[in-house]
Design an enzyme around this catalytic site. Structure first.
Site, PDB file in Angstrom:
ATOM      1  N   CYS A   7      45.633   9.364 -46.029  1.00  0.00           N
ATOM      2  CA  CYS A   7      46.082   9.356 -44.634  1.00  0.00           C
ATOM      3  C   CYS A   7      47.459  10.024 -44.542  1.00  0.00           C
ATOM      4  O   CYS A   7      48.334   9.747 -45.350  1.00  0.00           O
ATOM      5  CB  CYS A   7      46.162   7.917 -44.134  1.00  0.00           C
ATOM      6  SG  CYS A   7      46.673   7.819 -42.412  1.00  0.00           S
TER       7      CYS A   7
ATOM      8  N   CYS B  18      52.972   4.728 -43.280  1.00  0.00           N
ATOM      9  CA  CYS B  18      53.118   3.274 -43.113  1.00  0.00           C
ATOM     10  C   CYS B  18      53.460   2.632 -44.464  1.00  0.00           C
ATOM     11  O   CYS B  18      52.683   2.741 -45.426  1.00  0.00           O
ATOM     12  CB  CYS B  18      51.837   2.677 -42.540  1.00  0.00           C
ATOM     13  SG  CYS B  18      51.259   3.589 -41.087  1.00  0.00           S
TER      14      CYS B  18
ATOM     15  N   CYS C 256      50.935   0.409 -46.514  1.00  0.00           N
ATOM     16  CA  CYS C 256      49.512   0.755 -46.588  1.00  0.00           C
ATOM     17  C   CYS C 256      49.107   1.465 -47.877  1.00  0.00           C
ATOM     18  O   CYS C 256      49.719   2.453 -48.292  1.00  0.00           O
ATOM     19  CB  CYS C 256      49.137   1.613 -45.382  1.00  0.00           C
ATOM     20  SG  CYS C 256      47.357   1.921 -45.294  1.00  0.00           S
TER      21      CYS C 256
ATOM     22  N   CYS D  55      33.689  -4.592 -37.769  1.00  0.00           N
ATOM     23  CA  CYS D  55      34.885  -3.788 -37.486  1.00  0.00           C
ATOM     24  C   CYS D  55      34.970  -2.641 -38.482  1.00  0.00           C
ATOM     25  O   CYS D  55      34.970  -2.870 -39.687  1.00  0.00           O
ATOM     26  CB  CYS D  55      36.148  -4.622 -37.640  1.00  0.00           C
ATOM     27  SG  CYS D  55      36.168  -6.088 -36.630  1.00  0.00           S
TER      28      CYS D  55
ATOM     29  N   CYS E 108      33.827  -3.201 -33.266  1.00  0.00           N
ATOM     30  CA  CYS E 108      35.267  -2.949 -33.151  1.00  0.00           C
ATOM     31  C   CYS E 108      35.548  -1.755 -34.054  1.00  0.00           C
ATOM     32  O   CYS E 108      34.952  -1.655 -35.135  1.00  0.00           O
ATOM     33  CB  CYS E 108      36.047  -4.166 -33.643  1.00  0.00           C
ATOM     34  SG  CYS E 108      37.837  -3.905 -33.690  1.00  0.00           S
TER      35      CYS E 108
ATOM     36  N   CYS F 233      42.442  -5.157 -29.146  1.00  0.00           N
ATOM     37  CA  CYS F 233      42.787  -5.995 -30.291  1.00  0.00           C
ATOM     38  C   CYS F 233      44.106  -5.449 -30.833  1.00  0.00           C
ATOM     39  O   CYS F 233      44.140  -4.316 -31.321  1.00  0.00           O
ATOM     40  CB  CYS F 233      41.665  -5.900 -31.338  1.00  0.00           C
ATOM     41  SG  CYS F 233      42.065  -6.689 -32.908  1.00  0.00           S
TER      42      CYS F 233
ATOM     43  N   ARG G  41      43.746 -13.996 -34.431  1.00  0.00           N
ATOM     44  CA  ARG G  41      43.038 -13.879 -35.708  1.00  0.00           C
ATOM     45  C   ARG G  41      43.975 -14.101 -36.887  1.00  0.00           C
ATOM     46  O   ARG G  41      44.989 -13.407 -37.038  1.00  0.00           O
ATOM     47  CB  ARG G  41      42.364 -12.512 -35.842  1.00  0.00           C
ATOM     48  CG  ARG G  41      41.684 -12.359 -37.208  1.00  0.00           C
ATOM     49  CD  ARG G  41      40.885 -11.089 -37.347  1.00  0.00           C
ATOM     50  NE  ARG G  41      39.778 -11.090 -36.436  1.00  0.00           N
ATOM     51  CZ  ARG G  41      39.439 -10.065 -35.650  1.00  0.00           C
ATOM     52  NH1 ARG G  41      40.139  -8.968 -35.686  1.00  0.00           N
ATOM     53  NH2 ARG G  41      38.405 -10.147 -34.848  1.00  0.00           N
TER      54      ARG G  41
HETATM   55  N1  SAM Z   1      44.624   4.254 -39.597  1.00  0.00           N
HETATM   56  C1  SAM Z   1      44.509   3.478 -38.425  1.00  0.00           C
HETATM   57  C2  SAM Z   1      45.836   2.994 -37.915  1.00  0.00           C
HETATM   58  O1  SAM Z   1      46.695   2.656 -38.703  1.00  0.00           O
HETATM   59  O2  SAM Z   1      46.034   2.960 -36.697  1.00  0.00           O
HETATM   60  C3  SAM Z   1      43.561   2.309 -38.575  1.00  0.00           C
HETATM   61  C4  SAM Z   1      43.470   1.554 -39.893  1.00  0.00           C
HETATM   62  S1  SAM Z   1      44.917   0.621 -40.379  1.00  0.00           S
HETATM   63  C5  SAM Z   1      44.561   0.237 -42.049  1.00  0.00           C
HETATM   64  C6  SAM Z   1      44.767  -0.888 -39.444  1.00  0.00           C
HETATM   65  C7  SAM Z   1      45.848  -1.927 -39.596  1.00  0.00           C
HETATM   66  O3  SAM Z   1      45.693  -2.627 -40.818  1.00  0.00           O
HETATM   67  C8  SAM Z   1      47.288  -1.484 -39.637  1.00  0.00           C
HETATM   68  O4  SAM Z   1      47.820  -1.199 -38.378  1.00  0.00           O
HETATM   69  C9  SAM Z   1      47.988  -2.674 -40.247  1.00  0.00           C
HETATM   70  O5  SAM Z   1      48.433  -3.551 -39.227  1.00  0.00           O
HETATM   71  C10 SAM Z   1      46.895  -3.327 -41.082  1.00  0.00           C
HETATM   72  N2  SAM Z   1      47.209  -3.229 -42.523  1.00  0.00           N
HETATM   73  C11 SAM Z   1      47.126  -2.113 -43.283  1.00  0.00           C
HETATM   74  N3  SAM Z   1      47.522  -2.358 -44.548  1.00  0.00           N
HETATM   75  C12 SAM Z   1      47.876  -3.665 -44.586  1.00  0.00           C
HETATM   76  C13 SAM Z   1      48.387  -4.506 -45.615  1.00  0.00           C
HETATM   77  N4  SAM Z   1      48.632  -4.050 -46.832  1.00  0.00           N
HETATM   78  N5  SAM Z   1      48.639  -5.799 -45.318  1.00  0.00           N
HETATM   79  C14 SAM Z   1      48.399  -6.270 -44.074  1.00  0.00           C
HETATM   80  N6  SAM Z   1      47.928  -5.512 -43.055  1.00  0.00           N
HETATM   81  C15 SAM Z   1      47.673  -4.225 -43.305  1.00  0.00           C
HETATM   82 FE1  SF4 Z   2      47.119   5.613 -42.263  1.00  0.00          FE
HETATM   83 FE2  SF4 Z   2      47.318   3.215 -43.364  1.00  0.00          FE
HETATM   84 FE3  SF4 Z   2      49.045   3.939 -41.507  1.00  0.00          FE
HETATM   85 FE4  SF4 Z   2      46.462   3.486 -40.806  1.00  0.00          FE
HETATM   86  S1  SF4 Z   2      47.919   1.987 -41.599  1.00  0.00           S
HETATM   87  S2  SF4 Z   2      47.767   5.193 -40.178  1.00  0.00           S
HETATM   88  S3  SF4 Z   2      45.455   4.189 -42.680  1.00  0.00           S
HETATM   89  S4  SF4 Z   2      48.795   4.895 -43.525  1.00  0.00           S
END
Ligand code: SAM
Ligand code: SF4
Ligand code: DTB
Length: 334
Positions: free
Chosen positions: A58, A62, A65, A102, A133, A193, A265
């Site tokens: 990606c 973040c 992530c 989801c 979702c 959500c 949730r």
């Molecule tokens: N890529 C898209 C986005 O970020 O908008 C959708 C998928 S992203 C993995 C969805 C959500 O998962 C993130 O916004 C974050 O809140 C949550 N998330 C991701 N990694 C996480 C982690 N290591 N621990 C807890 N929540 C996590």
């Molecule tokens: Fe990409 Fe992870 Fe951020 Fe979603 S949360 S935009 S998958 S880096």
């Protein structure tokens, strides 16, 4: 029985929210549970199963992530899954008792071509009688409308943290970008959500500020996922101080009080929580979980463990509301 004549507020101040956080624990939980009972069946929890339909690589940064190309986490990259594999996983989730499926994609935003494929998935999953979702990153108004027309039930897009802490976690998209996507989704008539992650080095004031943002949206999100950070090796947030379980429970309670009709949730992070902490989260008003031994790229408690916990607590899984494609049967996926 739950009653519905409660006024929803969208003018919460940080001071008011901070005062809730500072209540004696028992007073806070009593208030949250009382409000919960006015709005929901007290012993019912909705269960959703997650599937990563496109994993890794990606472009966003973040800090939490595993799927960011900027981070050094070891995840197996996968292109967009084929439709038959998605249907198979959804059927399995339904057979195991989930009412909502989801699907998450590691995108900054979907291309219109990718959206076509996700729409096929949504139509197929609804066809087996599950709520749908998706979480695909940022959306335009047109893309949101296309998802609505396809019959999508919920779109997940998290604010993640407070506006004040946000820049310490993500730099490649702004808080306003997230609010804009939520507006597009809301305006299209899709259930929203949206929630966040706790334990990312934020202070209590940031947790108040995140909840203030969510509660003061033009409409409360229908569903509010509260994640506890799953610390993944190779991500910048690996090793950060963990949030104390009782502070996590307090945050759930405050979310329940200020967004009384939203489903809250208890989301990622449950493998690190004791049964007792999870029980307190349900007492504080959490009424949804992810069910199944995988989240997107990390582990979740297995179904047997969760079913045993539900049995011990006398919790029932909430039935789905989407009729199967025969147009006759109500989902009995309980
Ligand atoms: N890529 C898209 C986005 O970020 O908008 C959708 C998928 S992203 C993995 C969805 C959500 O998962 C993130 O916004 C974050 O809140 C949550 N998330 C991701 N990694 C996480 C982690 N290591 N621990 C807890 N929540 C996590
Ligand atoms: Fe990409 Fe992870 Fe951020 Fe979603 S949360 S935009 S998958 S880096
Ligand atoms: C949400 O708030 N939590 C889910 C879902 N929305 C998409 C994601 C949790 C991801 C946990 C880390 C992982 O498994 O990669």
């Amino acid at each position: 029985m739950p009653s519905s004549d409660i006024t929803l507020r969208h003018d919460w101040t940080k001071t008011e929210i901070s005062s809730l956080f500072e209540l004696p624990f028992n007073d806070l939980l009593f208030q949250a549970q009382s409000i919960h009972r006015q709005n929901f069946e007290p012993n019912e929890v909705q269960v959703s199963t997650l599937l990563s339909i496109k994993t890794g690589a990606c472009p966003e940064d973040c800090g939490y992530c595993s799927q960011s190309a900027n981070n050094d986490a070891e995840v197996e990259r996968e292109r967009l899954l084929p439709l038959d594999e998605v249907i198979e996983k959804a059927q399995l989730a339904k057979d195991n008792g989930a009412s909502r499926f989801c699907m998450g994609a590691a995108w900054r935003n979907p291309t219109d071509k990718n959206l076509d494929k996700v729409i096929d998935m949504i139509v197929a999953v609804k066809g087996i009688g599950m709520e749908t979702c998706v979480t695909l990153g940022m959306l335009t108004d047109t893309q949101s409308q296309r998802l609505k027309d396809a019959g999508l039930d919920y779109y997940n897009h998290n604010l993640d943290t407070s506006p004040e802490h946000y820049g310490n976690v993500i730099t490649t998209r702004t808080y306003q970008d997230r609010l804009d996507t939520l507006k597009h989704v809301r305006d299209a008539g899709i259930n929203v959500c949206s929630g966040g992650i706790l334990g990312m080095g934020e202070e209590r004031i940031d947790r108040s500020s995140l909840l203030q943002q969510l509660a003061n949206l033009p409409e409360h999100p229908d569903s509010v996922p509260i994640n506890m950070l799953v610390q993944v090796e190779g991500t910048p947030l690996h090793g950060v101080d963990k949030i104390e379980p009782l502070e996590f429970v307090r945050t759930i309670a405050v979310a329940r009080i200020i967004m009384p009709k939203s489903v809250v949730r208890l989301s990622a992070g449950r493998t690190e929580m004791s049964d007792e902490t999870q029980a307190l989260c349900f007492l504080a008003g959490a009424n949804s979980i992810f069910y199944g031994d995988r989240l997107l790229t990390t582990d979740n408690p297995d179904e047997n463990h969760d079913q045993r916990l539900f049995d011990k607590l006398g919790i029932n899984k909430k039935l789905g509301t989407i009729p199967a494609d025969t147009g006759k049967a109500s989902c009995a996926c309980g």
